[in-house]
Design a protein around this motif. Sequence first.
Motif: not given
Length: 270
Positions: A126-141
């Motif tokens: 359900q994700w593009s790589s761009e969305v995945a990276l953005k959400q991963a960065q938010k969770a990481h933060k």
Amino acid sequence: MAIYFIGDIQGCFTELCLLLKQAKFNKKKDELWVAGDMVARGTQSLETVRFLISLGSSAKIVLGNHDLHLLATFHKLKKVKEKDHLTDILHAPDVENIMDWLANQPLIHKLPNENVYMSHAGLSPQWSSEVALKQAQKAHKLIKSKNRVEWLSKMYGELPNNWEKAKTDVEKFRYTINALTRMRFCHEDGSLDFNCKNTPNSAPKHLKPWFTLSKELNNDVQWIFGHWAALMGQCSNSNAYALDTGCVWGGHLTLLRWHDKKTFIQKKLP
């Protein structure tokens, strides 16, 4: 410089050392990219983590579900599972530093100048790589923030298993953790299933491996992942590389040298 990718080490430190020696890994010029689950079911989790920390910037790590569970256990959000071998870490004199190091590792790494990504479980259909990276960065933060314990307590649970139903920050955080560290099979609509751990050939017909549903992997995007030992490195999508080959279960560790796609294998020692 060579870039090496490896799947779930799971505390198999002796085998890791033999594998790196076989590949002639040089920490002064090479990089070791680890697709999560550094710890847990093997007996040398502490040695594994200390070694990876010692590599400094030569190690590129993403967190897996067992790594996150270790953080939750350290913060007394969960109890140690009997089948995990985490006591040495939790009682180590440098445990605080280890936990801070873990909490500062991301959920996705991207290879510079290439559309090559690494996460523990893969890429949600359900994700593009761009969305995945953005959400991963938010969770990481959130995981590395001063509110780490609060957010770690919210990652447990299987709902929402569909990105379109993730409305709140907590729901998006939980979905992100599940998609990047626990996913194997999905339903036809891309929603996540958490029950089936079989091989694709033995799974119920209504479930599909995430990499067969992802349209993103048909657009010159390549994905490195671990987590799914039952695959034993076999993946039907040529743009997805499965690197968990079940060393801790009696299989072997697999190391992939990226520039020539050469693989090195170290069997589990008796």
